[in-house]
Design a protein around this motif. Structure first.
Motif, PDB file in Angstrom:
ATOM      1  N   ASP A 165      -0.225  -4.263   1.852  1.00 52.66           N
ATOM      2  CA  ASP A 165      -0.738  -4.345   0.485  1.00 52.66           C
ATOM      3  C   ASP A 165       0.266  -3.738  -0.491  1.00 52.66           C
ATOM      4  O   ASP A 165       0.484  -4.245  -1.584  1.00 52.66           O
ATOM      5  CB  ASP A 165      -2.102  -3.648   0.372  1.00 52.66           C
ATOM      6  N   ARG A 166       0.901  -2.643  -0.057  1.00 51.66           N
ATOM      7  CA  ARG A 166       1.904  -2.019  -0.935  1.00 51.66           C
ATOM      8  C   ARG A 166       3.142  -2.900  -1.067  1.00 51.66           C
ATOM      9  O   ARG A 166       3.728  -3.006  -2.139  1.00 51.66           O
ATOM     10  CB  ARG A 166       2.283  -0.637  -0.388  1.00 51.66           C
TER      11      ARG A 166
ATOM     12  N   ALA B 232       5.886  -6.917  -8.383  1.00 52.04           N
ATOM     13  CA  ALA B 232       6.357  -6.149  -9.539  1.00 52.04           C
ATOM     14  C   ALA B 232       7.825  -6.434  -9.894  1.00 52.04           C
ATOM     15  O   ALA B 232       8.231  -6.263 -11.032  1.00 52.04           O
ATOM     16  CB  ALA B 232       6.167  -4.663  -9.279  1.00 52.04           C
ATOM     17  N   TYR B 233       8.593  -6.859  -8.905  1.00 49.73           N
ATOM     18  CA  TYR B 233      10.014  -7.131  -9.176  1.00 49.73           C
ATOM     19  C   TYR B 233      10.216  -8.603  -9.536  1.00 49.73           C
ATOM     20  O   TYR B 233       9.583  -9.474  -8.954  1.00 49.73           O
ATOM     21  CB  TYR B 233      10.860  -6.824  -7.936  1.00 49.73           C
ATOM     22  N   ASN B 234      11.133  -8.859 -10.480  1.00 48.49           N
ATOM     23  CA  ASN B 234      11.434 -10.277 -10.698  1.00 48.49           C
ATOM     24  C   ASN B 234      12.816 -10.658 -10.160  1.00 48.49           C
ATOM     25  O   ASN B 234      13.228 -11.797 -10.207  1.00 48.49           O
ATOM     26  CB  ASN B 234      11.257 -10.694 -12.164  1.00 48.49           C
ATOM     27  N   LYS B 235      13.549  -9.658  -9.645  1.00 49.46           N
ATOM     28  CA  LYS B 235      14.754 -10.009  -8.891  1.00 49.46           C
ATOM     29  C   LYS B 235      14.914  -9.049  -7.707  1.00 49.46           C
ATOM     30  O   LYS B 235      14.271  -7.988  -7.658  1.00 49.46           O
ATOM     31  CB  LYS B 235      15.976  -9.997  -9.795  1.00 49.46           C
TER      32      LYS B 235
ATOM     33  N   ASP C 191      18.744  -3.263  -5.373  1.00 48.52           N
ATOM     34  CA  ASP C 191      18.740  -2.077  -4.518  1.00 48.52           C
ATOM     35  C   ASP C 191      17.428  -1.305  -4.588  1.00 48.52           C
ATOM     36  O   ASP C 191      16.956  -0.769  -3.585  1.00 48.52           O
ATOM     37  CB  ASP C 191      19.889  -1.143  -4.913  1.00 48.52           C
ATOM     38  N   GLU C 192      16.892  -1.263  -5.786  1.00 42.81           N
ATOM     39  CA  GLU C 192      15.642  -0.513  -5.950  1.00 42.81           C
ATOM     40  C   GLU C 192      14.512  -1.115  -5.115  1.00 42.81           C
ATOM     41  O   GLU C 192      13.704  -0.393  -4.545  1.00 42.81           O
ATOM     42  CB  GLU C 192      15.225  -0.521  -7.419  1.00 42.81           C
ATOM     43  N   LEU C 193      14.489  -2.429  -5.074  1.00 42.59           N
ATOM     44  CA  LEU C 193      13.464  -3.103  -4.274  1.00 42.59           C
ATOM     45  C   LEU C 193      13.615  -2.709  -2.797  1.00 42.59           C
ATOM     46  O   LEU C 193      12.636  -2.367  -2.135  1.00 42.59           O
ATOM     47  CB  LEU C 193      13.579  -4.619  -4.447  1.00 42.59           C
ATOM     48  N   PHE C 194      14.853  -2.712  -2.316  1.00 40.21           N
ATOM     49  CA  PHE C 194      15.079  -2.318  -0.918  1.00 40.21           C
ATOM     50  C   PHE C 194      14.681  -0.854  -0.687  1.00 40.21           C
ATOM     51  O   PHE C 194      14.112  -0.509   0.343  1.00 40.21           O
ATOM     52  CB  PHE C 194      16.541  -2.545  -0.528  1.00 40.21           C
ATOM     53  N   ASP C 195      15.000   0.000  -1.652  1.00 42.61           N
ATOM     54  CA  ASP C 195      14.611   1.413  -1.538  1.00 42.61           C
ATOM     55  C   ASP C 195      13.097   1.560  -1.438  1.00 42.61           C
ATOM     56  O   ASP C 195      12.581   2.338  -0.637  1.00 42.61           O
ATOM     57  CB  ASP C 195      15.115   2.205  -2.756  1.00 42.61           C
ATOM     58  N   ASP C 196      12.394   0.787  -2.266  1.00 48.29           N
ATOM     59  CA  ASP C 196      10.928   0.849  -2.233  1.00 48.29           C
ATOM     60  C   ASP C 196      10.386   0.375  -0.882  1.00 48.29           C
ATOM     61  O   ASP C 196       9.463   0.957  -0.332  1.00 48.29           O
ATOM     62  CB  ASP C 196      10.323  -0.009  -3.359  1.00 48.29           C
TER      63      ASP C 196
ATOM     64  N   GLU D  32      11.936   0.529   1.959  1.00 45.47           N
ATOM     65  CA  GLU D  32      12.241   1.600   2.920  1.00 45.47           C
ATOM     66  C   GLU D  32      11.173   2.677   2.879  1.00 45.47           C
ATOM     67  O   GLU D  32      10.673   3.130   3.910  1.00 45.47           O
ATOM     68  CB  GLU D  32      13.598   2.239   2.607  1.00 45.47           C
ATOM     69  N   GLU D  33      10.815   3.057   1.671  1.00 46.74           N
ATOM     70  CA  GLU D  33       9.836   4.131   1.535  1.00 46.74           C
ATOM     71  C   GLU D  33       8.493   3.730   2.151  1.00 46.74           C
ATOM     72  O   GLU D  33       7.854   4.511   2.844  1.00 46.74           O
ATOM     73  CB  GLU D  33       9.662   4.487   0.058  1.00 46.74           C
ATOM     74  N   ILE D  34       8.091   2.501   1.912  1.00 45.26           N
ATOM     75  CA  ILE D  34       6.804   2.030   2.450  1.00 45.26           C
ATOM     76  C   ILE D  34       6.828   2.039   3.983  1.00 45.26           C
ATOM     77  O   ILE D  34       5.887   2.480   4.637  1.00 45.26           O
ATOM     78  CB  ILE D  34       6.475   0.611   1.929  1.00 45.26           C
ATOM     79  N   LEU D  35       7.916   1.562   4.556  1.00 42.91           N
ATOM     80  CA  LEU D  35       8.003   1.500   6.024  1.00 42.91           C
ATOM     81  C   LEU D  35       7.993   2.903   6.627  1.00 42.91           C
ATOM     82  O   LEU D  35       7.310   3.160   7.620  1.00 42.91           O
ATOM     83  CB  LEU D  35       9.259   0.738   6.462  1.00 42.91           C
ATOM     84  N   VAL D  36       8.735   3.812   6.005  1.00 40.61           N
ATOM     85  CA  VAL D  36       8.762   5.177   6.536  1.00 40.61           C
ATOM     86  C   VAL D  36       7.381   5.817   6.427  1.00 40.61           C
ATOM     87  O   VAL D  36       6.919   6.495   7.337  1.00 40.61           O
ATOM     88  CB  VAL D  36       9.835   6.032   5.821  1.00 40.61           C
ATOM     89  N   THR D  37       6.704   5.558   5.326  1.00 39.14           N
ATOM     90  CA  THR D  37       5.364   6.127   5.137  1.00 39.14           C
ATOM     91  C   THR D  37       4.390   5.589   6.188  1.00 39.14           C
ATOM     92  O   THR D  37       3.456   6.270   6.586  1.00 39.14           O
ATOM     93  CB  THR D  37       4.834   5.805   3.718  1.00 39.14           C
ATOM     94  N   ALA D  38       4.615   4.357   6.659  1.00 40.24           N
ATOM     95  CA  ALA D  38       3.748   3.786   7.702  1.00 40.24           C
ATOM     96  C   ALA D  38       4.223   4.203   9.093  1.00 40.24           C
ATOM     97  O   ALA D  38       3.815   3.631  10.096  1.00 40.24           O
ATOM     98  CB  ALA D  38       3.732   2.273   7.591  1.00 40.24           C
ATOM     99  N   ASP D  39       5.125   5.193   9.161  1.00 41.61           N
ATOM    100  CA  ASP D  39       5.616   5.746  10.423  1.00 41.61           C
ATOM    101  C   ASP D  39       6.437   4.780  11.268  1.00 41.61           C
ATOM    102  O   ASP D  39       6.460   4.881  12.501  1.00 41.61           O
ATOM    103  CB  ASP D  39       4.482   6.344  11.252  1.00 41.61           C
TER     104      ASP D  39
END
Ligand SMILES: Nc1nc2c(ncn2[C@@H]2O[C@H](COP(=O)(O)OP(=O)(O)O)[C@@H](O)[C@H]2O)c(=O)[nH]1
Ligand SMILES: [Mg+2]
Length: 352
Positions: free
Chosen positions: A68-69, A76-79, A82-87, A89-96
């Motif tokens: 869902d995240r 939210a992104y239209n292109k 790097d920021e999209l990839f960073d986001d 990464e954060e989601i995957l790490v948060t899901a362990d």
């Protein structure tokens, strides 16, 4: 920025932490004096859910935390930047999913976006699914229990409280439904109540039960289990073991003694050594897996309590980083809440 944080943590993540096993045991020891009650009602059964829907329902929290995240970020992104990839990464790490595995997945994703000249954020999800499926192929040996042809012996190991006894009950039930003759051996002799708990599960699942009294030598119980399995021509012997072992050396001694008995007395049997891990403990489950891997030849993992956690991403790290095939998953406390695991189904269920 997030990526830099990863790099700093990468070393810590790789460290072996046998101490955690001991700490976790002590923690659980205090909490679980009472035997867990076995609940008869099964809400998923009443709703008439099929196999895949049940897996999906069990993975509800992981899906909410992860997919869902991801969906809302991709919207939210239209292109793709790097920021999209960073986001991501954060989601995957948060899901362990784990730091190393996450970085590998996202690096591959970056490459593919570049190579295939993908420009729309909404195309990223399908690529991510594919990369996760691919990285999970690192686990050797396949995800199916290898218990054919009969006879087979399944040794169930893991620290206290992860769900070994419950898993044995559910597994026995599944095997009985497939027409197998099952014997359960009560190798966790630490407490009389633990033996009784297992006996109740054997009765419910229709398996024979072999036990000694509290404090008996676990290897002697397994020895008797093997003799019974031979005499009664059982298809599968499932052995419980104690999770209350104080350090790696004790763990090794205790388990090696059991393995010796199995190898000497039952050379003709197919062997599975299943490590049970509690998904709700996230990265701690990974640390436990590392320790058990050093101590014995784990042939597969049972990941329990996936229903109660958003940390289901731990499956991905187990398969990719540790190369351990997840063979079964627990998605509830009822007798039919244990499912065979298939990586592609898992990815489809969390991204559905
Ligand atoms: N929600 C949920 N609870 C589980 C699952 N598997 C085990 N449990 C619970 O975890 C607790 C510990 O289980 P138990 O089998 O006694 O753990 P053991 O000490 O490793 O033998 C019990 O309350 C179980 O009902 C699962 O897949 N989902
Ligand atoms: Mg137990």
């Amino acid at each position: 920025m997030f990526k830099r944080l990863f790099k700093r943590n990468r070393k810590d993540n790789n460290m072996e932490k046998p101490k955690e096993i001991v700490e976790k045991e002590e923690l659980i020891e205090e909490e679980s004096n009472e035997e867990p009650e076995i609940k008869e009602e099964n809400p998923t059964k009443e709703k008439g859910l099929n196999f895949f829907q049940k897996l999906k329902a069990g993975l509800d929290k992981t899906r909410k935390g992860m997919t869902d995240r991801i969906d809302s970020i991709l919207k939210a992104y239209n292109k793709i930047d790097d920021e999209l990839f960073d986001d991501l990464e954060e989601i995957l790490v948060t899901a362990d999913v784990g730091i190393n595995t996450t970085m590998e997945i996202v690096d591959r994703l970056r490459d593919r976006v570049k190579e295939e000249k993908v420009s729309e954020p909404n195309q990223v999800k399908e690529l991510l699914k594919e990369e996760i499926k691919k990285i999970m192929q690192n686990a050797g040996g396949g995800n199916e229990l290898e218990i054919e042809p009969s006879p087979a012996v399944i040794l169930v190991v893991g620290v206290n409280g992860v769900g070994k006894t419950t898993t044995i009950g559910k597994l026995s039930y599944n095997l009985r439904n497939k027409g197998k003759k099952v014997i359960i051996a009560a190798g966790d002799t630490f407490r009389a109540a633990a033996i009784e708990q297992l006996e109740e599960w054997s009765n419910r699942s229709g398996a024979d039960f072999i036990s000694h009294t509290e404090g008996a030598d676990p290897a002697a119980v397994i020895f008797d289990g093997i003799q019974a399995a031979k005499a009664r021509k059982a298809d599968v012997l499932i052995c419980d073991t104690a999770g209350r072992l104080h350090n790696k050396k004790n763990l090794m001694n205790e388990l090696n003694k059991i393995f010796r008995v199995v190898n000497n007395e039952y050379p003709e049997a197919k062997k599975e050594i299943l490590l049970v891990l509690d998904a709700t403990t996230g990265q701690n489950a990974i640390s436990q897996a590392k320790v058990f891997k050093e101590v014995c030849d784990i042939t597969g993992v049972v990941l329990t309590k996936l229903d109660g956690t958003a940390k289901g991403g731990v499956v991905i790290a187990l398969q990719s980083e540790l190369g351990l095939p997840v063979k079964l998953v627990g998605i509830g406390e009822q007798i039919d809440d244990l499912q065979e695991f298939n990586p592609d189904d898992f990815v489809e269920a969390i991204f559905d």
